[in-house]
Design a protein around this motif. Structure first.
Motif, PDB file in Angstrom:
ATOM      1  N   ASP A  96      33.321  30.616 -17.297  1.00 34.17           N
ATOM      2  CA  ASP A  96      32.799  28.960 -17.026  1.00 34.17           C
ATOM      3  C   ASP A  96      34.050  28.261 -16.743  1.00 34.17           C
ATOM      4  O   ASP A  96      34.942  27.479 -17.708  1.00 34.17           O
ATOM      5  CB  ASP A  96      32.233  28.536 -18.316  1.00 34.17           C
ATOM      6  CG  ASP A  96      31.562  27.043 -17.874  1.00 34.17           C
ATOM      7  OD1 ASP A  96      32.184  26.346 -16.963  1.00 34.17           O
ATOM      8  OD2 ASP A  96      30.989  26.581 -19.085  1.00 34.17           O
ATOM      9  N   MET A  99      34.404  24.358 -17.339  1.00 36.12           N
ATOM     10  CA  MET A  99      34.474  24.102 -18.977  1.00 36.12           C
ATOM     11  C   MET A  99      35.924  24.163 -19.289  1.00 36.12           C
ATOM     12  O   MET A  99      36.437  23.336 -20.034  1.00 36.12           O
ATOM     13  CB  MET A  99      33.382  24.882 -19.740  1.00 36.12           C
ATOM     14  CG  MET A  99      33.438  24.589 -21.141  1.00 36.12           C
ATOM     15  SD  MET A  99      34.805  25.193 -22.123  1.00 36.12           S
ATOM     16  CE  MET A  99      34.326  26.843 -22.354  1.00 36.12           C
ATOM     17  N   ALA A 110      35.671  17.020 -23.066  1.00 37.35           N
ATOM     18  CA  ALA A 110      35.076  18.313 -22.401  1.00 37.35           C
ATOM     19  C   ALA A 110      33.943  18.654 -23.169  1.00 37.35           C
ATOM     20  O   ALA A 110      33.406  18.628 -24.200  1.00 37.35           O
ATOM     21  CB  ALA A 110      36.112  19.060 -22.714  1.00 37.35           C
ATOM     22  N   PRO A 111      32.960  19.434 -22.335  1.00 38.00           N
ATOM     23  CA  PRO A 111      31.637  19.717 -22.880  1.00 38.00           C
ATOM     24  C   PRO A 111      31.802  20.939 -23.679  1.00 38.00           C
ATOM     25  O   PRO A 111      31.319  22.012 -23.354  1.00 38.00           O
ATOM     26  CB  PRO A 111      30.970  20.225 -21.551  1.00 38.00           C
ATOM     27  CG  PRO A 111      32.025  20.635 -20.535  1.00 38.00           C
ATOM     28  CD  PRO A 111      33.430  20.008 -20.899  1.00 38.00           C
ATOM     29  N   VAL A 112      32.353  20.596 -24.751  1.00 41.81           N
ATOM     30  CA  VAL A 112      32.194  21.975 -25.936  1.00 41.81           C
ATOM     31  C   VAL A 112      31.751  21.313 -27.199  1.00 41.81           C
ATOM     32  O   VAL A 112      31.763  20.094 -27.368  1.00 41.81           O
ATOM     33  CB  VAL A 112      33.719  22.423 -26.323  1.00 41.81           C
ATOM     34  CG1 VAL A 112      34.361  23.038 -24.725  1.00 41.81           C
ATOM     35  CG2 VAL A 112      34.407  21.233 -26.724  1.00 41.81           C
TER      36      VAL A 112
END
Length: 193
Positions: A96, A99, A110-112
């Protein structure tokens, strides 16, 4: 200025190993690997063992998480070689790239998941300021990070604050994108030993 010791001072057997690696991989041996072969009794053997345990030993953090931690610490330290090497390895581990890029561009958006974000925030503060408060630790724990995960993340932080400084002191050569991808593939297959 690059310290010349990374180009000389190896035993004939080590020089042969470097030549074989170059022939079979199609890429030069990265300076990080050269460093652990220089005086392995003083630094290399211990560094490999500690880093391998931090990055590949048992942990609730995934390999991708720990590689991202290494890239993030290296970003805070502005270590070009280590940031590129561990960004490539994290991308490959997670499968990814967007990401990983998002985390390194702006951690807060961020998408975490929050436990990883809080941990990266903590590692960034420790790296930049050299200290943490009890409140910093409470914030990480309240984000759902276990004490063992904190310990594991701090081991990654120690390993890469050390490696980043050595990278800068020895002026590690920044590889081509293909060289970093080959290194990432190796690190995911073999680890740090």
């Amino acid at each position: 200025m690059r310290l010349d010791i990374l180009n000389h001072g190896y035993s004939p057997a080590t020089k042969l190993l470097f030549a074989l690696i170059r022939v079979f991989s199609g890429h030069p041996v990265p300076d990080a690997a050269k460093l652990v072969f220089y005086r392995p009794d003083f630094y290399g053997a211990r560094a490999k063992e500690f880093t391998h345990e931090a990055m590949r030993g048992p942990s609730a953090w995934s390999v991708g998480d720990r590689e991202l931690m290494a890239a993030y610490v290296s970003k805070v330290n502005e270590s070009a070689f280590c940031m590129a090497a561990h960004t490539a390895t994290a991308r490959r581990a997670y499968q990814d790239g967007p990401m990983v890029a998002a985390v390194l561009a702006d951690l807060e958006s961020a998408p975490v998941e929050e436990p990883l974000r809080a941990t990266l925030r903590m590692l960034g503060k420790l790296t930049a300021e050299g200290k943490l408060s009890a409140e910093d630790m409470r914030e990480v724990l309240s984000a759902g990070v276990s004490r063992e995960q904190v310990k594991d993340a701090l081991a990654v932080c120690v390993a890469f604050n050390t490696t980043d400084r050595l990278s800068d002191a020895f002026d590690f050569e920044v590889l081509s994108p293909e060289g970093f991808e080959a290194g990432a593939k190796y690190l995911l297959k073999r680890g740090y030993r």
